[in-house]
Every structure is written in structure tokens, then in C-alpha cells.
Design a protein around this motif. Structure first.
Motif, short mmCIF file in Angstrom:
data_model
loop_
_atom_site.label_atom_id
_atom_site.label_comp_id
_atom_site.label_asym_id
_atom_site.label_seq_id
_atom_site.Cartn_x
_atom_site.Cartn_y
_atom_site.Cartn_z
N UNK A 22 -0.70 -2.65 3.51
CA UNK A 22 -1.12 -2.52 4.92
C UNK A 22 0.04 -2.91 5.84
N UNK A 23 0.71 -4.00 5.48
CA UNK A 23 1.83 -4.48 6.29
C UNK A 23 2.95 -3.44 6.38
N UNK A 24 3.40 -2.92 5.24
CA UNK A 24 4.51 -1.97 5.30
C UNK A 24 4.11 -0.64 5.92
N UNK A 25 2.84 -0.28 5.88
CA UNK A 25 2.39 0.88 6.65
C UNK A 25 2.64 0.65 8.14
N UNK A 83 12.50 1.39 -1.32
CA UNK A 83 11.91 2.15 -2.42
C UNK A 83 10.40 2.28 -2.24
N UNK A 84 9.82 3.22 -2.91
CA UNK A 84 8.38 3.46 -2.83
C UNK A 84 7.54 2.28 -3.31
N UNK A 85 8.09 1.46 -4.19
CA UNK A 85 7.31 0.32 -4.66
C UNK A 85 7.79 -1.00 -4.07
N UNK A 86 8.49 -0.93 -2.95
CA UNK A 86 8.95 -2.15 -2.28
C UNK A 86 7.80 -3.08 -1.95
N UNK A 87 6.72 -2.53 -1.40
CA UNK A 87 5.60 -3.39 -1.00
C UNK A 87 5.01 -4.12 -2.20
#
Length: 158
Positions: free
Chosen positions: A24-27, A43-47
Motif C-alpha cells: 500500500x505504501x509503495x503504491x 525492483x518489482x519486489x522492493x516492497x
């Protein structure tokens, strides 16, 4: 039997809660004019990695160190040369705390005090390190560990 004080990780709801929080935060970060330029190439899996890092720091399993092959040294390295400043730091914290409320992360005063204490500490270190070109840590630096601090644990009404 003696009552065990839960870790911050347990109190927060574990990995599932932290992964939901960071998603939610990185969105929000990707929609934020001030922070987007800093994070646009993540990267796509950073969160998920950030959730694992926070979880480990908060007393959870070593998902970041073992599963993601991360370390405190590597986390510091991600901030080098980013030239973060106070407005970005404050926005990062504000969006993260807003996200905590949206995902209904534990909101008792003791937990939030420990969380905000960690965010203040960590984000200020990130700003300092973002102005460096070389990592001030060596690769053997242990992961930070964050606990309840002066509160002595969560407030549980009788």
C-alpha cells in the motif's frame, strides 16, 4: 507461566501484515511527485524486501537476511548517493504512517511509539548515508534490532 511480551513483529501481525503495509505504501510512493523520482527504478519486489527487512528488525524471522540474501550493509548501500533531504524524509514517514492506518496496522500508543521511533531513527540514517558515496559500514555489521523501548511492552487494557 510467565507472560511473554510479543515482539513488534508479532504485535504488528507478522509478515502478511507488513507485506500488505509496504505494498500500500509503495503504491502511494509511485503516485507521489516528490518521492517517485527516488523510487522509480526499484525492483518489482522492493516492497516485499522492505517488509522482510522491517520484520526482521522488529524481531521476526530472518526473511531479509536469509531469504532475500540481504544485510544491513546492503540496505545502507541502497541509499548511497540518493541525496535524500528533509522534505523527502518527512513525506516518506507521512505516507508510511498513513498506510499503517489504511491497512489497520496495530494502533495502540505503545506500538505506534516504537514504530515512529524506528522510522525516525532509520529515515534519518538513510538521509545521512544518502550523501555518501561509500558505505560507512563493513559487511559484517549486524542487522539492527528494534523493540518496545521505554514503554516496556504493549498497553493491554484489563
Amino acid at each position: 507461566m510467565e507472560n511473554q511480551i510479543p515482539t513488534l513483529y508479532q504485535w504488528a501481525g507478522g509478515n502478511e501484515a507488513l507485506e500488505k503495509l509496504t505494498q500500500v505504501f509503495y503504491d502511494k510512493v509511485f503516485r507521489d511527485d516528490l518521492l517517485y523520482p527516488v523510487f522509480k527504478n526499484m525492483s518489482g519486489d522492493h516492497s516485499k524486501h522492505v517488509a522482510h527487512f522491517i520484520g526482521e528488525v522488529f524481531g521476526g524471522p530472518k526473511l531479509y537476511s536469509d531469504g532475500d540474501k540481504g544485510s544491513h550493509y546492503k540496505m545502507i548501500a541502497h541509499h548511497l548517493g540518493k541525496m535524500l533531504d528533509e522534505p523527502k524524509r518527512k513525506r516518506w514517514i507521512a505516507l508510511l504512517l498513513e498506510s499503517c492506518d489504511e491497512v489497520n496496522l496495530a494502533d495502540d500508543p505503545e506500538f505506534r511509539s516504537a514504530l515512529v521511533g524506528y522510522l525516525e531513527w532509520g529515515s534519518r540514517i538513510a538521509v545521512i548515508n544518502s550523501k555518501e558515496s561509500e558505505n560507512p559500514l563493513d559487511n559484517s555489521e549486524p542487522m539492527p534490532v528494534w523493540g518496545w523501548g521505554e514503554t516496556g511492552g504493549p498497553y493491554v487494557p484489563k
